[in-house]
Design a protein around this motif. Sequence first.
Motif, mmCIF file in Angstrom:
data_model
loop_
_atom_site.group_PDB
_atom_site.id
_atom_site.type_symbol
_atom_site.label_atom_id
_atom_site.label_comp_id
_atom_site.label_asym_id
_atom_site.label_seq_id
_atom_site.Cartn_x
_atom_site.Cartn_y
_atom_site.Cartn_z
ATOM 1 N N LEU A 162 -16.288 -3.820 -0.100
ATOM 2 C CA LEU A 162 -15.609 -2.928 0.846
ATOM 3 C C LEU A 162 -14.127 -3.286 0.967
ATOM 4 O O LEU A 162 -13.262 -2.405 1.021
ATOM 5 C CB LEU A 162 -16.277 -2.993 2.222
ATOM 6 C CG LEU A 162 -17.605 -2.260 2.354
ATOM 7 C CD1 LEU A 162 -18.241 -2.556 3.710
ATOM 8 C CD2 LEU A 162 -17.415 -0.766 2.187
ATOM 9 N N GLN A 163 -13.840 -4.585 1.028
ATOM 10 C CA GLN A 163 -12.452 -5.035 1.103
ATOM 11 C C GLN A 163 -11.681 -4.571 -0.128
ATOM 12 O O GLN A 163 -10.540 -4.098 -0.024
ATOM 13 C CB GLN A 163 -12.404 -6.571 1.229
ATOM 14 C CG GLN A 163 -11.018 -7.120 1.467
ATOM 15 C CD GLN A 163 -10.435 -6.674 2.805
ATOM 16 O OE1 GLN A 163 -11.161 -6.520 3.783
ATOM 17 N NE2 GLN A 163 -9.140 -6.441 2.837
ATOM 18 N N LYS A 164 -12.321 -4.689 -1.284
ATOM 19 C CA LYS A 164 -11.682 -4.250 -2.534
ATOM 20 C C LYS A 164 -11.459 -2.736 -2.513
ATOM 21 O O LYS A 164 -10.405 -2.241 -2.930
ATOM 22 C CB LYS A 164 -12.552 -4.653 -3.724
ATOM 23 C CG LYS A 164 -11.899 -4.472 -5.047
ATOM 24 C CD LYS A 164 -12.777 -5.026 -6.161
ATOM 25 C CE LYS A 164 -12.129 -4.826 -7.507
ATOM 26 N NZ LYS A 164 -12.942 -5.355 -8.591
ATOM 27 N N ALA A 165 -12.442 -1.984 -1.990
ATOM 28 C CA ALA A 165 -12.309 -0.529 -1.904
ATOM 29 C C ALA A 165 -11.173 -0.138 -0.958
ATOM 30 O O ALA A 165 -10.403 0.789 -1.234
ATOM 31 C CB ALA A 165 -13.621 0.093 -1.445
ATOM 32 N N VAL A 166 -11.028 -0.844 0.176
ATOM 33 C CA VAL A 166 -9.949 -0.576 1.130
ATOM 34 C C VAL A 166 -8.604 -0.846 0.476
ATOM 35 O O VAL A 166 -7.650 -0.059 0.613
ATOM 36 C CB VAL A 166 -10.133 -1.414 2.417
ATOM 37 C CG1 VAL A 166 -8.872 -1.412 3.270
ATOM 38 C CG2 VAL A 166 -11.317 -0.887 3.217
ATOM 39 N N MET A 168 -7.958 -0.752 -2.742
ATOM 40 C CA MET A 168 -7.732 0.294 -3.753
ATOM 41 C C MET A 168 -7.300 1.603 -3.082
ATOM 42 O O MET A 168 -6.423 2.315 -3.580
ATOM 43 C CB MET A 168 -9.003 0.511 -4.593
ATOM 44 C CG MET A 168 -9.297 -0.639 -5.535
ATOM 45 S SD MET A 168 -10.859 -0.480 -6.418
ATOM 46 C CE MET A 168 -10.649 1.026 -7.309
ATOM 47 N N ARG A 169 -7.901 1.928 -1.928
ATOM 48 C CA ARG A 169 -7.518 3.130 -1.200
ATOM 49 C C ARG A 169 -6.060 3.034 -0.750
ATOM 50 O O ARG A 169 -5.290 3.998 -0.887
ATOM 51 C CB ARG A 169 -8.424 3.311 0.020
ATOM 52 C CG ARG A 169 -8.069 4.570 0.832
ATOM 53 C CD ARG A 169 -8.494 4.500 2.253
ATOM 54 N NE ARG A 169 -7.724 3.433 2.914
ATOM 55 C CZ ARG A 169 -8.019 2.947 4.089
ATOM 56 N NH1 ARG A 169 -9.058 3.369 4.752
ATOM 57 N NH2 ARG A 169 -7.285 1.991 4.627
ATOM 58 N N ASP A 170 -5.673 1.859 -0.209
ATOM 59 C CA ASP A 170 -4.297 1.669 0.247
ATOM 60 C C ASP A 170 -3.313 1.811 -0.909
ATOM 61 O O ASP A 170 -2.258 2.447 -0.761
ATOM 62 C CB ASP A 170 -4.137 0.307 0.920
ATOM 63 C CG ASP A 170 -4.854 0.236 2.263
ATOM 64 O OD1 ASP A 170 -5.261 1.305 2.778
ATOM 65 O OD2 ASP A 170 -5.014 -0.891 2.782
ATOM 66 N N VAL A 171 -3.639 1.248 -2.059
ATOM 67 C CA VAL A 171 -2.770 1.362 -3.239
ATOM 68 C C VAL A 171 -2.687 2.829 -3.662
ATOM 69 O O VAL A 171 -1.594 3.347 -3.955
ATOM 70 C CB VAL A 171 -3.280 0.466 -4.392
ATOM 71 C CG1 VAL A 171 -2.583 0.791 -5.695
ATOM 72 C CG2 VAL A 171 -3.109 -1.003 -4.040
ATOM 73 N N PHE A 172 -3.841 3.527 -3.691
ATOM 74 C CA PHE A 172 -3.850 4.935 -4.079
ATOM 75 C C PHE A 172 -3.004 5.771 -3.118
ATOM 76 O O PHE A 172 -2.218 6.614 -3.547
ATOM 77 C CB PHE A 172 -5.295 5.465 -4.109
ATOM 78 C CG PHE A 172 -5.369 6.938 -4.335
ATOM 79 C CD1 PHE A 172 -5.175 7.467 -5.603
ATOM 80 C CD2 PHE A 172 -5.600 7.818 -3.270
ATOM 81 C CE1 PHE A 172 -5.236 8.841 -5.796
ATOM 82 C CE2 PHE A 172 -5.649 9.179 -3.472
ATOM 83 C CZ PHE A 172 -5.474 9.695 -4.745
ATOM 84 N N MET A 173 -3.177 5.516 -1.811
ATOM 85 C CA MET A 173 -2.412 6.277 -0.825
ATOM 86 C C MET A 173 -0.916 6.002 -0.969
ATOM 87 O O MET A 173 -0.094 6.915 -0.822
ATOM 88 C CB MET A 173 -2.872 5.928 0.601
ATOM 89 C CG MET A 173 -4.288 6.375 0.906
ATOM 90 S SD MET A 173 -4.522 8.127 0.704
ATOM 91 C CE MET A 173 -3.900 8.700 2.251
ATOM 92 N N SER A 174 -0.563 4.778 -1.253
ATOM 93 C CA SER A 174 0.842 4.433 -1.436
ATOM 94 C C SER A 174 1.411 5.152 -2.657
ATOM 95 O O SER A 174 2.516 5.718 -2.598
ATOM 96 C CB SER A 174 0.968 2.910 -1.600
ATOM 97 O OG SER A 174 2.282 2.546 -1.919
#
Length: 192
Positions: A162-166, A168-174
């Motif tokens: 989950l931490q890794k997914a969060v 990855m989401r933050d990087v994608f959103m950025s």
Amino acid sequence: MLRKIEAKVLIVDDLPENLLALRSLIQSEDRTVFQASSADEALSLLLENEFALAILDVKMPGMNGFELAELMRGTEKTKHIPIIFVSAVGRDMDYAFRGYESGAVDFLHKPLSPFEVRSKVSMFVELYRHRKALSMQLEVVEAARREQEALLEELRETQAELQKAVEMRDVFMSIASHELRTPLNGLILDVQ
């Protein structure tokens, strides 16, 4: 629950009449009595069964009761079996001391007191049953502990995923935010 735990008692004596008398004293619905007429026969039974108690005659041809007790104490499977010696020899303290030295928990002199024999056998059978029940409960607790550890490890792995997914989401959103801002900045400048 304790009554459901099978208790086996071993009696060893070279005289059939002594085996018969002792068996009749201790036989009960809640226990199984095994008998052996020699130390060798007793060793064979000890390897095949788990006993709550062993009652050994001291004087037997071949290997005597003391030697059998010492062999029992030296074997992992049988070293925790309580041993009661039975002897027709006088109440000489050195003789009883040798029995205790061989690993006995008690020493009975013939003629046997039926009440004494029954009460001692009942006590050791109950102790055995309590020990077995405790052992079974410890196994259940240990299995639950292992299951908890497995679940905890699974939870840690899920948390890491989950931490890794969060992240990855933050990087994608950025990246998405940056990529959307670049063409929009040009449009905003054109509009101004």
